[in-house]
Design a protein around this motif. Structure first.
Motif: not given
Length: 186
Positions: A94-108
């Motif tokens: 239940n951490l959706e309100n405290k987190s964001s997920i970026y679905n791409f390479s950290a190198y970008n």
């Protein structure tokens, strides 16, 4: 794998069954947080911090930060199997309100629209075989997402010889089994 401390202490994390992901071992994670809590060389604290977790895998570092009172965590992960488990772990706890997920390479990172953020802690845990860490450190510096209080934590194989950026000062370095952890400031 379990959460070590904080409000989620003892909660289980899902981990991948394939060998493509190298989860951060509990002993290494615990050692990192012991240094954050007790080292006289490291002044950055987890409580109320903004965290950037690059190469998040299943999210064990960032979720541990949230359990210990971090304000929010932005996760970067692009490997499908790990991303799926990361999303399940965030939802299950239940951490959706405290987190964001970026679905791409950290190198970008330059394409991520993070320029308005200042992070207290940036955790870099690229695959040990990756050699692009210098480019990533340059991007972090150029994006201006740190300040004088920000801490960069880098997890590498103890045999790696990355030669970090001219921008980073290593303030503490620890070895744990095959792992080497660097605590750095810009």
């Amino acid at each position: 794998m379990r959460i070590i401390a904080g409000e989620l202490k003892g909660k289980k994390l899902l981990i991948p069954l394939d060998k493509s992901t190298r989860p951060l071992k509990d002993v290494v994670r615990e050692s990192i947080f012991n240094i954050l809590d007790h080292s006289s060389k490291v002044s950055t604290k987890v409580n109320n911090s903004k965290v950037l977790d690059l190469f998040s895998g299943t999210g064990s570092f960032g979720i541990e930060c949230l359990s210990r009172g971090a304000k929010n965590v932005i996760f970067f992960e692009n490997y499908f199997n790990s991303l799926k488990i990361l999303k399940q772990n965030i939802f299950k706890l239940n951490l959706e309100n405290k987190s964001s997920i970026y679905n791409f390479s950290a190198y970008n990172l330059e394409n991520s629209n993070l320029e308005t953020e200042i992070f207290d802690i940036i955790f870099l845990d690229p695959p040990f075989k990756d050699s692009g860490i210098q480019n990533l450190i340059d991007q972090i510096k150029n994006l201006k997402i740190t300040d004088e209080k920000s801490l960069v934590i880098i997890h590498r194989n103890k045999k790696s010889n990355d030669g970090f950026s001219k921008y980073l000062d290593v303030i503490e370095e620890k070895n744990y089994g095959l792992s080497k952890i660097f605590f750095c400031k810009f």
